[in-house]
Design a protein around this motif. Structure first.
Motif, PDB file in Angstrom:
ATOM      1  N   LEU A 243      -2.090 -18.123  22.506  1.00 10.48           N
ATOM      2  CA  LEU A 243      -1.311 -16.877  22.563  1.00 10.48           C
ATOM      3  C   LEU A 243      -2.083 -15.703  21.968  1.00 10.48           C
ATOM      4  CD1 LEU A 243       2.385 -17.900  21.827  1.00 10.48           C
ATOM      5  CD2 LEU A 243       1.345 -17.176  23.986  1.00 10.48           C
ATOM      6  N   SER A 244      -2.747 -15.939  20.814  1.00 14.98           N
ATOM      7  CA  SER A 244      -3.505 -14.828  20.211  1.00 14.98           C
ATOM      8  C   SER A 244      -4.611 -14.375  21.146  1.00 14.98           C
ATOM      9  CB  SER A 244      -4.136 -15.222  18.873  1.00 14.98           C
ATOM     10  OG  SER A 244      -3.431 -16.237  18.250  1.00 14.98           O
ATOM     11  N   LEU A 245      -5.261 -15.340  21.811  1.00 16.05           N
ATOM     12  CA  LEU A 245      -6.353 -14.966  22.712  1.00 16.05           C
ATOM     13  C   LEU A 245      -5.823 -14.231  23.933  1.00 16.05           C
ATOM     14  CD1 LEU A 245      -8.561 -18.147  22.442  1.00 16.05           C
ATOM     15  CD2 LEU A 245      -9.114 -15.867  21.640  1.00 16.05           C
ATOM     16  N   LEU A 246      -4.661 -14.671  24.426  1.00 16.19           N
ATOM     17  CA  LEU A 246      -4.047 -13.971  25.562  1.00 16.19           C
ATOM     18  C   LEU A 246      -3.729 -12.536  25.177  1.00 16.19           C
ATOM     19  CD1 LEU A 246      -1.637 -16.498  27.302  1.00 16.19           C
ATOM     20  CD2 LEU A 246      -3.631 -15.360  28.260  1.00 16.19           C
ATOM     21  N   ALA A 247      -3.140 -12.378  23.974  1.00 14.39           N
ATOM     22  CA  ALA A 247      -2.806 -11.034  23.501  1.00 14.39           C
ATOM     23  C   ALA A 247      -4.073 -10.192  23.400  1.00 14.39           C
ATOM     24  CB  ALA A 247      -2.125 -11.123  22.133  1.00 14.39           C
ATOM     25  N   LEU A 248      -5.138 -10.826  22.898  1.00 11.10           N
ATOM     26  CA  LEU A 248      -6.413 -10.126  22.760  1.00 11.10           C
ATOM     27  C   LEU A 248      -6.948  -9.689  24.124  1.00 11.10           C
ATOM     28  CD1 LEU A 248      -8.015  -9.561  20.241  1.00 11.10           C
ATOM     29  CD2 LEU A 248      -9.409 -11.547  20.730  1.00 11.10           C
TER      30      LEU A 248
END
Lengths: 263, 281
Positions: A243-248
């Protein structure tokens, strides 16, 4: 023909990388209290236990606190090093930059062993601050490289314009440079935070017996008999990371950042 | 106009100081401690002895060292052999699919060794993994757990390093000059032959450097051998941690780590020298 082979090869690799997590996911939503797959009855109780029991909540809290401050330290070092290299482009700047690449070149066990004796001597052995500083210093390489891409993308025109209009170096930094490199700084911060949350060996050797982080908790659990809560913790990890990478990837162009061809 | 700029130098002191004190400092102090005497009641006693290094020259550490080198070499070879062609195919895909792969690989790269190791423990277990599936299909009479074993450890290591190698090659393969390949293809060379005869030779230096990087990386893995390997598969990293933490013998752990540090620095330095010579030719 070759197209088929290529696809088969990629799918095999994708399966090898994803399959373990599919099974862990299955275990984590199984109602049975021993590890079993395929699931017989679905239940969210392992996730509930993860989020309500203090012996899981404390490691989660520790991990997030360490990651939050360690990423701040790493990014501040990386930003300062890049700024100096950009301003001076001298041996001094390059030496600092090279020093930041160092931790990446060495096996983590050496770094962890060094940190362990260092903090033992300094009297901070077993304290969370020691883990924070060690994480912050050792994970500096990634933001260093990422932020350097931001400085490389700065055009001289804006800097000259700002100087000609009478801005002090500090004003130029705060009003022109920082906003332009900010996406890279954020990316570096998120990457360090993710890696810090996931790191095991340094946390373990610096203060593992006193400050239990989530990876330490999972590792101890796997080593000394485990319940499906571990599976739910592992899945929670995987979810947060993705999720953090997607947000990034919404904020920055990840492909470009990692060096894809422009098209 | 040209004058000594004080401010950037002052700012430079911050990263310089942090890296010197908390990165070089611990390494230097580790060298010091490796000459100390073990104190069974505390950490160590200040002294100057070669005893800790002397312990290294025994059949036990000889076999551990050989094993570490052999396992790391095999794992790095396997990883590069799988990751390079995979990324070669991926950079040829549409941007959307590239992003999917890159996010997946980044996630794997960031994901804890502990989590990946645990996932493989489950996948290889008798009660939930491949053995159970094979048993259920009737392909395996009485399935047993596949881990811990040397094979399980190797698989765990390769799946840990795969994302790293793949992301290292991603920019290089993505930005490569495709002119020669296209020329070869226009002349009717089959794609497989183009890959082996054109792409691989061009990337020979990059492949060699990734092999060295991964070799060093695998020398330092701790979680995979402990989770997926048996005690007779353990590498030097596990032994160092075991001595320093479990047996509270920091001087010995430090000495072993210094030996590994020297080995690593010699390896990286030697490789850098070799490539520079090659480049000068």
């Amino acid at each position: 023909m070759t197209g088929m082979l290529k696809r088969l090869f990629l799918w095999t690799i994708a399966a090898g990388l994803i399959l373990p997590f599919a099974v862990v996911f299955g275990v984590s939503i199984n109602a049975e209290s021993n590890i079993a797959f395929p699931p017989t009855e679905f239940s969210g109780r392992w996730y509930m236990m993860l989020l309500t029991q203090s012996d899981w909540l404390i490691p989660i809290g520790n991990s997030f606190t360490i990651a939050f401050f360690a990423a701040l330290i790493a990014v501040s070092i990386a930003l300062a090093a890049n700024y100096v290299l950009w301003r001076l482009n001298s041996g001094f700047g390059r030496a600092i930059f090279a020093l930041g690449i160092g931790p990446f070149l060495l096996p983590p066990i050496i770094i962890a062993m060094g940190a362990s004796v260092f903090w033992a001597e300094a009297g901070w052995y077993g304290r969370m601050e020691a883990t924070i500083i060690s994480h912050g210093v050792f994970f500096v390489t990634l933001p260093l490289v990422v932020i350097s891409r931001g400085f490389a993308a700065l055009s001289d025109d804006v800097i000259d314009a700002s100087r000609i209009m009478g801005a002090t170096p500090w004003q130029t930094f705060a009003k022109v440079i920082f906003p332009l490199v900010a996406p890279y700084v954020v990316t570096g911060y998120v990457l360090v935070a993710i890696i810090s949350v996931n790191e095991y060996l340094i946390s373990y050797m610096v203060s593992g017996f006193a400050v239990e982080t989530l990876p330490i908790r999972i590792f101890n659990n796997v080593r000394y008999g485990y319940s499906p809560v571990v599976a739910s913790a592992a899945m929670g990890f995987a979810f947060i990371t993705v999720l953090s990478l997607l947000a990034l990837s919404m904020v920055t162009d990840l492909l470009k950042l990692l060096g894809a061809r422009r098209d | 106009m040209k004058r000594f700029a004080i401010a950037p130098h002052l700012i430079g002191l911050y990263p310089l100081g942090m890296m010197t004190i908390f990165f070089l400092g611990p390494l230097a102090f580790m060298v010091v401690v490796s000459f100390y005497l073990r104190d069974p009641l505390g950490f160590y006693k200040v002294d100057f002895v070669w005893e800790n290094y002397g312990k290294f020259f025994s059949s036990f550490y000889y076999s551990v060292s050989l094993r570490s080198i052999w396992t790391s070499a095999l794992a790095s070879l396997l990883t590069v052999a799988l990751a390079f062609p995979a990324i070669f195919i991926i950079v040829g895909m549409r941007r959307k699919w590239q992003l999917v792969w890159v996010i997946g690989l980044l996630a794997l790269m960031c994901l804890s060794e502990v989590v990946i190791g645990f996932a493989w423990v489950i996948l290889m277990s008798e009660s939930a993994g491949i053995p159970r599936l094979l048993g259920w299909l009737g392909l395996w009479e009485n399935p047993r757990s596949l881990s811990p074993s040397r094979l399980a450890m190797l698989i765990g290591m390769v799946s840990l390093g795969f994302s790293l190698v793949a992301l290292m090659f991603y920019p290089q393969l993505s930005q490569r000059d495709r002119a020669i390949e296209e020329a070869a293809q226009t002349l009717g060379t089959p794609p497989a032959k183009v890959f082996f005869k054109v792409v691989l030779p061009i990337f020979r230096p990059a492949l060699a450097s990734s092999l060295v990087t991964m070799f060093v990386f695998y020398l330092g893995v701790y979680v995979m051998p402990t989770m997926l390997g048996r005690p007779q598969d353990w590498n030097m990293s596990v032994i160092i941690t075991d001595k320093a933490v479990e047996q509270a013998n920091m001087p010995l752990g430090a000495a072993l780590a210094v030996i590994m540090l020297v080995f690593t620095v010699l390896l990286i330095g030697g490789f850098a020298l070799a490539t520079r010579k090659e480049g000068a030719k």
